[in-house]
Design an enzyme around this catalytic site. Structure first.
Site, PDB file in Angstrom:
ATOM      1  N   ASP A  94      44.174 -39.418  54.146  1.00 14.25           N
ATOM      2  CA  ASP A  94      45.457 -40.112  54.266  1.00 14.25           C
ATOM      3  C   ASP A  94      46.531 -39.232  53.618  1.00 14.25           C
ATOM      4  O   ASP A  94      46.235 -38.126  53.170  1.00 14.25           O
ATOM      5  CB  ASP A  94      45.367 -41.506  53.630  1.00 14.25           C
ATOM      6  N   ASP A 269      38.974 -48.021  58.554  1.00 12.32           N
ATOM      7  CA  ASP A 269      38.519 -47.535  57.255  1.00 12.32           C
ATOM      8  C   ASP A 269      38.860 -48.596  56.231  1.00 12.32           C
ATOM      9  O   ASP A 269      39.900 -49.242  56.328  1.00 12.32           O
ATOM     10  CB  ASP A 269      39.236 -46.236  56.875  1.00 12.32           C
ATOM     11  N   CYS A 307      17.349 -56.372  58.956  1.00 10.36           N
ATOM     12  CA  CYS A 307      18.287 -55.262  58.728  1.00 10.36           C
ATOM     13  C   CYS A 307      17.493 -53.961  58.642  1.00 10.36           C
ATOM     14  O   CYS A 307      16.466 -53.895  57.969  1.00 10.36           O
ATOM     15  CB  CYS A 307      19.083 -55.485  57.443  1.00 10.36           C
ATOM     16  N   CYS A 309      18.473 -51.114  57.322  1.00  9.73           N
ATOM     17  CA  CYS A 309      18.962 -50.159  56.316  1.00  9.73           C
ATOM     18  C   CYS A 309      17.851 -49.788  55.336  1.00  9.73           C
ATOM     19  O   CYS A 309      16.848 -50.484  55.220  1.00  9.73           O
ATOM     20  CB  CYS A 309      20.176 -50.725  55.572  1.00  9.73           C
ATOM     21  N   CYS A 312      17.080 -52.689  52.770  1.00  4.13           N
ATOM     22  CA  CYS A 312      16.318 -53.850  53.258  1.00  4.13           C
ATOM     23  C   CYS A 312      14.901 -53.475  53.687  1.00  4.13           C
ATOM     24  O   CYS A 312      14.004 -54.313  53.651  1.00  4.13           O
ATOM     25  CB  CYS A 312      17.058 -54.518  54.406  1.00  4.13           C
ATOM     26  N   HIS A 338      23.477 -50.904  52.003  1.00  4.74           N
ATOM     27  CA  HIS A 338      23.310 -52.051  52.902  1.00  4.74           C
ATOM     28  C   HIS A 338      24.630 -52.381  53.607  1.00  4.74           C
ATOM     29  O   HIS A 338      24.666 -52.545  54.832  1.00  4.74           O
ATOM     30  CB  HIS A 338      22.791 -53.280  52.155  1.00  4.74           C
TER      31      HIS A 338
END
Ligand SMILES: [Zn+2]
Length: 391
Positions: A94, A269, A307, A309, A312, A338
């Site tokens: 940014d 974002d 999930c 991830c 998990c 996660h």
């Protein structure tokens, strides 16, 4: 020359949702996409390898923080952000303006730029549309943003107009200045206009038709009710050129992503998913849960059944509950992984739904199942975080 391109792979017939592909010098991004935020050139507690495994395709870093510490010249000397951070995928920076204007460090705002004092050591700095292009060239991200003015919420129509008009003049100065630096970087334009429908339309037309290869929508998610943000997008999107990617700056939550994709947004974002994770807020298909709550004390299963991830697949909710209660560092990493994976899987699911032609059904089913944090909880969190940042 820039190797940046954007192609549209599919468009929803019943909304403004589209699926696209962005090429950058550091790789491909498939949209819609969520971009994890690494404020200090680090997505807090998560390594680049873990980001890749969670499906991250691009990350964001904050110019304001990095120009002050360690300094953009030092980062340039060390090979730029990619080399410095060991993240080899696309990066977006940014302009630093949002932090200067919103965090109270501003000392003097003029047509030339913004003079401010560092929150770290009180040293004096000036951001101008030109100096921001130099600093972002030193940082070396793939996609960079120009200096703009995010009007406060609420603000008068006169203030909104003045901020928008200055943003437009600064956009033109940024385009000229950017040419002196790194042609391989891609400069997005920023649409402003606060909460005035006519200004939003005017800004979308003006910025949309300047030679920016992509567009960021700024000044939203600054404390207004969500319905107001979505209403503004309904004014902005029809005025934007179809063939440029659209980035909704600083947004958002799972429900923001799902709804805003239907309003024509491609890139998102936000620090929210990692920040709420560190405070115990974990996303599930049914809504945000607090891992600190007693119901997880003896939960053998993962935070979210099914999930995919890393967290998990390997850890019980009871263990995460214990780690956070005990203040263990591992929790911050596992909770962040996660939520990042949740956002990236959601973006991939949205993309698949758009390509399959059933985005609207996906959106409606998601929103029917997902309980968002209430406006009151959001407002309280926001105040707490802002107060903490100003200290
Ligand atoms: Zn998970």
């Amino acid at each position: 020359m820039s190797s940046f391109t954007f192609t549209i792979d599919a468009e929803c017939p019943d909304s403004w949702a589209r699926a696209g592909t962005i090429q950058t010098p550091h790789g491909t991004i498939q949209t819609p996409i969520f971009m994890p935020v690494g404020t200090q050139a680090s997505v807090k507690s998560v390594s680049p390898e873990e980001l890749h495994k969670a499906g991250a395709q691009i990350i964001l870093a904050n110019t304001y923080h990095l120009m002050l510490r360690p300094g953009s010249a030092l980062i340039a000397e060390l090979g730029g952000l990619h080399s410095f951070t060991h993240w080899d995928g696309p990066i977006l920076t940014d302009s630093g303006g949002f932090q200067v204007f919103s965090l109270g460090h501003l000392r003097k705002l003029s047509e030339e730029g913004a003079a401010f004092k560092s929150h770290l050591d009180g040293s004096a700095h000036t951001l101008t549309p030109e100096s921001v292009m130099r600093i972002e060239a030193e940082l070396g991200a793939d996609i960079i943003l120009p200096l703009d003015i995010c009007a406060a919420y609420p603000c008068s129509p006169q203030e909104a107009k003045a901020a928008m008009e200055r943003t437009h003049r600064w956009a033109e100065r940024g385009l000229v200045a950017k040419e002196q630096y790194r042609p391989e970087q891609t400069l997005f334009g920023i649409v402003q206009g606060a909460f005035e429908p006519e200004l939003r339309q005017e800004s979308a037309r003006f910025i949309g038709h300047l030679p920016f290869p992509g567009l960021s929508i700024g000044g939203l998610s600054v404390g207004e009710p969500k319905a107001m943000m979505w209403e503004m997008l309904q004014f902005v999107t029809p005025e934007l050129p179809r063939d440029k990617p659209r980035h909704l700056l600083g947004v958002g939550s799972p429900e923001d992503l799902v709804v805003s994709v239907g309003l024509g947004m491609d890139m998102f974002d936000c620090v929210l998913p990692t920040r709420v994770a560190r405070h115990g807020g974990l996303f599930t298909r049914a809504g945000r849960v607090n891992i600190k709550s007693a119901r997880f004390r003896a939960e053998r299963g993962p935070v979210e059944e099914g999930c995919d991830c890393y967290t998990c697949r390997n850890y019980s909710a009871a263990y995460l509950h214990h780690l956070l209660r005990a203040g263990e560092y591992l929790y911050y990493r596992l909770g962040s992984i996660h939520n990042i994976r949740f956002m990236l899987r959601l973006a991939a699911d949205l993309r698949a739904a758009i390509i399959a032609g059933n985005y609207c059904a996906f959106r409606d089913e998601f929103l029917a199942r997902y309980t968002p944090a209430s406006e009151q909880v959001r407002a309280e969190q926001r105040e707490k975080w802002q107060a903490a940042r100003l200290r």
